[in-house]
Scaffold this motif. Structure first.
Motif, PDB file in Angstrom:
ATOM      1  N   GLU A   1       0.806  -1.016  -0.034  1.00 56.10           N
ATOM      2  CA  GLU A   1       0.116   0.023   0.028  1.00 56.10           C
ATOM      3  C   GLU A   1       0.888   1.428  -0.102  1.00 56.10           C
ATOM      4  O   GLU A   1       0.380   2.310  -0.685  1.00 56.10           O
ATOM      5  CB  GLU A   1      -0.953   0.014   1.114  1.00 56.10           C
ATOM      6  N   ALA A   2       1.834   1.248   0.666  1.00 56.63           N
ATOM      7  CA  ALA A   2       2.775   2.265   0.924  1.00 56.63           C
ATOM      8  C   ALA A   2       3.496   2.643  -0.408  1.00 56.63           C
ATOM      9  O   ALA A   2       3.741   3.716  -1.074  1.00 56.63           O
ATOM     10  CB  ALA A   2       3.863   2.086   1.799  1.00 56.63           C
ATOM     11  N   SER A   3       3.979   1.543  -1.144  1.00 53.76           N
ATOM     12  CA  SER A   3       4.688   1.715  -2.306  1.00 53.76           C
ATOM     13  C   SER A   3       3.663   1.929  -3.438  1.00 53.76           C
ATOM     14  O   SER A   3       3.948   3.055  -4.323  1.00 53.76           O
ATOM     15  CB  SER A   3       4.962   0.116  -2.956  1.00 53.76           C
TER      16      SER A   3
ATOM     17  N   LEU B   1      11.731   2.786  -0.998  1.00 55.69           N
ATOM     18  CA  LEU B   1      10.957   3.455  -0.088  1.00 55.69           C
ATOM     19  C   LEU B   1      11.429   4.341   1.083  1.00 55.69           C
ATOM     20  O   LEU B   1      11.318   5.575   1.082  1.00 55.69           O
ATOM     21  CB  LEU B   1       9.804   2.371   0.630  1.00 55.69           C
TER      22      LEU B   1
ATOM     23  N   ILE C   1      10.997   8.261   1.145  1.00 51.02           N
ATOM     24  CA  ILE C   1      10.385   8.773   2.118  1.00 51.02           C
ATOM     25  C   ILE C   1      11.262   9.793   3.246  1.00 51.02           C
ATOM     26  O   ILE C   1      10.811  10.871   3.573  1.00 51.02           O
ATOM     27  CB  ILE C   1       9.946   7.572   3.378  1.00 51.02           C
TER      28      ILE C   1
END
Length: 531
Positions: free
Chosen positions: A376-378, A388, A392
């Motif tokens: 989901e973060a990707s 990531l 970030i």
């Protein structure tokens, strides 16, 4: 199961007979075996008094029965004295009466999860009864049970007890009373439970398996921590549940992330090794010679259960990777644990650190959840997982840069609007303004700059960030004899529900919970200047 029980009984019988022979040789001219020796045979080796009497009768000897009874009464008195200081409720006396009447519960749970048994006692609302009716919460005693009772950090088993006439009792906990009474706690879901009736006791297999995985993982964790952190590491507390494990150890400093990773890696290596987990019964001295770790402060009887797992790192040091005295239930092979993940490490008290971890299905579920969150973060950042961290970090840097820019713009805006809104109150220049979302920590800087431009006057700035009021009052040096910034800021703070305020005569700061009343705060300062 029968072969295991037969082997255990034969070994205990042999030790008891050996003790009996040694004691009879010491009798000399006496014809009576001391009562305390006969009681030891009964209490430790399970020799009934009549069996001892039969064995001695063949030799023309007898037992001091009065001494045996005195030893029995003395043991009961010691147990009651120990219990009376344990903080248990007075109603717990029922367990003493039941133990004296029924004796200990025979535990079968090392070898099986299902067993036939007989209900020997039913407790409802703290009192013994002959029946447990439909819908009642009950505590049951059985003559024998596969249910593990909570002890040694391992939680009690759940499961089902079924019997005649569709009897069904859902067991939601198993507790141990007075050392060897296994109390099955649950609710009668169908039928009626009756003392003396035969039943089938079945442990929740999936839950027991999850508990075993966590308990065996705890043993591997303990050994891995000692190898990576030092032999000072010793168990100070534990919890082995179906969904997690908690392990407290003596450790004077925080465990570093690299050490955590190395410990977790070693435990998983031992799991993949898929070595057999063995259990043996022996004396405490024999266990220590074997290399078993005993818990400091624990009291052990004349026979202990030794759990060993993993191939030895150094056979000359000890015969297995982990060897511990333990009464809990364990997996058959280390591979049955599946997977091990440490989830947190932290302090419990001075010199005690706590590890929380997952094993088996719980660990796999955690990995799956982490993979889902990573994906989901990707997707949100539009970068593959490997990129990531860098992405970030770059976003964090951009955020800080933009925050600085916004802060500077807000200050310039506040200075411009406040400077253009100067009033004359009784011959004193006054600049008062709600500067909106300007950070409270920037208010003094803005007020100082406005005062410099005014040369003489009083400035009152209010920030209403997050619904609260932060107030700064500045007074130019030439008005210091007439007005005090601390006094003025306290007047303003009172209007927004605050109290107090601090600073000096020329610059002071305060606050209050009700930012909506900022205008009342400005008006109160104006009134003070006009007075």
């Amino acid at each position: 199961t029968l072969r295991l029980e037969e082997t255990r009984f034969r070994a205990m019988l042999e030790r008891g007979i050996s003790l009996l022979n040694d004691e009879t040789e010491r009798l000399g001219t006496s014809k009576a075996l001391p009562g305390n020796v006969a009681f030891k045979l009964y209490d430790t080796f399970g020799f009934p008094l009549d069996l001892t009497q039969d064995a001695l009768r063949e030799k023309g000897l007898e037992v001091d029965v009065a001494g045996f009874n005195a030893a029995m009464d003395e043991q009961r008195a010691r147990a009651r004295a120990a219990w009376s200081g344990s903080g248990e409720a007075a109603t717990e006396t029922v367990w003493f009466e039941l133990k004296e009447k029924l004796g200990a519960t025979e535990f079968l749970g090392y070898a099986t999860e299902n067993a036939e048994a007989t209900i020997t006692a039913i407790i409802v609302d703290g009192l013994p009864t002959d029946e447990g009716m439909l819908g009642q919460d009950v505590a049951l005693l059985l003559n024998q049970t596969p249910f593990y009772a909570e002890s040694g950090g391992q939680v009690g088993d759940h499961g089902m007890i079924t019997g005649p006439d569709n009897l069904r009792i859902v067991i939601t906990d198993t507790q141990k009373k007075l050392g060897d009474l296994f109390v099955h706690i649950g609710r009668v879901e169908a039928g009626t439970a009756r003392v003396g009736e035969p039943v089938l006791a079945a442990v929740d297999h999936e839950r027991r398996g999850a508990i075993r995985a966590h308990h065996s993982a705890t043993h591997l964790l303990h050994e891995a921590m000692r190898r990576h952190l030092g032999t000072h590491v010793a168990q100070k507390g534990s919890l082995n549940a179906p969904d997690r494990l908690r392990f407290d150890v003596s450790q004077p400093r925080p465990i570093t992330p690299d050490e955590i990773a190395a410990i977790e890696r070693e435990v998983n290596e031992r799991i993949r090794e898929n070595a057999e987990v063995t259990t043996r019964l022996m004396t405490p001295d024999e266990a220590v010679k074997l290399g078993a770790m005993a818990l400091f402060g624990e009291k052990y009887g004349e026979e202990v259960r030794v759990v060993a797992m993993g191939a030895p790192v150094d056979p000359a040091e000890k015969a297995a990777y982990s060897i511990e005295l333990c009464g809990g239930t364990h997996v058959g092979r280390t591979g049955d644990i599946g997977l091990f993940r440490i989830t947190s490490e932290g302090a419990v008290s001075a010199g005690i650190r706590r590890i929380e971890a997952l094993a088996g299905a719980a660990a796999i579920a955690a990995v799956e959840q982490e993979a889902k969150l990573l994906a989901e973060a990707s997707a949100i950042i539009k970068a593959p997982p490997a990129e990531l961290p860098a992405r970030i970090a770059a976003l964090q840097d951009d955020k800080k840069r933009l925050e600085r820019q916004i802060s500077e713009l807000q200050k310039k805006l506040a200075m411009g609007s406040a400077a253009s809104a100067v009033e004359d109150i009784g011959g004193v220049k006054f600049s008062g303004r709600n500067v909106g979302e300007v950070s409270p920590k920037d208010l003094k800087t803005v007020a100082t700059d406005i005062l410099k431009n005014m040369e003489s006057g009083v400035v009152t700035l209010i920030s209403t960030s997050e619904g609260k009021a932060a107030i700064v009052v500045g007074v130019s040096p030439d008005l210091g004899a007439k007005f005090d910034a601390v006094t003025l800021v306290r007047i303003a703070a009172a209007a927004v529900g605050g109290a107090g305020g601090g600073g000096n005569k020329s610059m002071a700061q305060a606050g209050g919970p009700d930012g909506n009343k900022w205008q009342a705060a400005l008006d109160s300062v104006k009134a003070a200047l006009a007075a």
